[in-house]
Design a protein around this motif. Structure first.
Motif, mmCIF file in Angstrom:
data_model
loop_
_atom_site.group_PDB
_atom_site.id
_atom_site.type_symbol
_atom_site.label_atom_id
_atom_site.label_comp_id
_atom_site.label_asym_id
_atom_site.label_seq_id
_atom_site.Cartn_x
_atom_site.Cartn_y
_atom_site.Cartn_z
ATOM 1 N N ASN A 47 0.667 -1.217 0.005
ATOM 2 C CA ASN A 47 -0.057 0.079 -0.033
ATOM 3 C C ASN A 47 0.903 1.389 -0.021
ATOM 4 N N ALA A 48 1.914 1.138 -0.691
ATOM 5 C CA ALA A 48 2.943 2.429 -0.854
ATOM 6 C C ALA A 48 3.623 3.038 0.455
ATOM 7 N N ASP A 49 3.445 1.954 1.160
ATOM 8 C CA ASP A 49 3.858 2.232 2.762
ATOM 9 C C ASP A 49 5.600 1.644 3.002
ATOM 10 N N ARG A 50 6.562 2.503 2.842
ATOM 11 C CA ARG A 50 7.877 1.846 2.975
ATOM 12 C C ARG A 50 8.404 0.920 3.902
ATOM 13 N N ALA A 51 7.738 1.265 5.154
ATOM 14 C CA ALA A 51 7.875 0.469 6.227
ATOM 15 C C ALA A 51 7.367 -0.977 6.230
ATOM 16 N N GLU A 52 6.342 -0.962 5.494
ATOM 17 C CA GLU A 52 5.198 -2.371 5.297
ATOM 18 C C GLU A 52 6.264 -3.018 4.254
ATOM 19 N N ALA A 53 6.660 -2.154 3.073
ATOM 20 C CA ALA A 53 7.406 -2.765 2.099
ATOM 21 C C ALA A 53 8.608 -3.510 2.730
ATOM 22 N N ARG A 54 9.363 -2.744 3.426
ATOM 23 C CA ARG A 54 10.681 -3.470 4.204
ATOM 24 C C ARG A 54 10.264 -4.851 4.954
ATOM 25 N N ALA A 55 9.290 -4.665 5.654
ATOM 26 C CA ALA A 55 8.791 -5.619 6.636
ATOM 27 C C ALA A 55 8.246 -6.681 5.586
ATOM 28 N N ASN A 56 7.643 -6.626 4.607
ATOM 29 C CA ASN A 56 7.297 -7.695 3.605
ATOM 30 C C ASN A 56 8.319 -8.582 3.162
ATOM 31 N N VAL A 57 9.448 -7.718 2.710
ATOM 32 C CA VAL A 57 10.748 -8.198 2.156
ATOM 33 C C VAL A 57 11.361 -9.305 3.302
ATOM 34 N N GLU A 58 11.701 -8.703 4.577
ATOM 35 C CA GLU A 58 12.206 -9.245 5.647
ATOM 36 C C GLU A 58 11.699 -10.689 5.881
ATOM 37 N N ASP A 59 10.288 -10.382 5.878
ATOM 38 C CA ASP A 59 9.216 -11.654 6.439
ATOM 39 C C ASP A 59 9.354 -12.538 5.420
#
Length: 87
Positions: A47-59
Motif C-alpha cells: 500500500n505504498a508504505d515503505r516500512a510495510e514494504a521492508r517488513a514484507n521483504v524481511e518476512d
C-alpha cells in the motif's frame, strides 16, 4: 529467465493489487515464470508504505530461506529490500 534456468522459488511484492498496471504486471510475470518451473511462494502488498514494504521483504526472506529471486512491482519494493546477505 536466464537467471533461473533450472526453475526456483520467488515472491512478488506489489504496491496495490487493485491498481491495473500492478495486476497486469503480475499476470505477465506469472505467464512467464510458470513455463520455466518457477513458483511464487508468496505475494505481498505494501500500500505504498515503505516500512510495510521492508517488513514484507524481511518476512519473506525469513520464511523462505531457499528463495532464488524476488520481484517488486512498485517503487518502494526495490528501495526497501535489504541487500543480499544483509542482517
Amino acid at each position: 529467465m536466464k537467471i533461473l534456468r533450472n526453475g526456483g522459488k520467488m515472491p512478488v511484492f506489489v504496491g496495490m493489487f487493485a491498481v491495473d498496471n500492478a495486476t497486469q504486471g503480475l499476470e505477465g510475470i506469472q505467464d512467464v515464470v510458470t513455463t520455466h518451473d518457477i513458483q511464487f511462494v508468496d505475494k505481498r502488498e505494501d500500500n505504498a508504505d515503505r516500512a510495510e514494504a521492508r517488513a514484507n521483504v524481511e518476512d519473506i526472506i525469513n520464511a523462505h530461506p531457499d528463495l532464488n529471486a524476488a520481484t517488486g512491482l512498485w517503487s518502494c519494493n526495490a528501495i526497501e529490500a535489504p541487500p543480499a546477505g544483509a542482517e
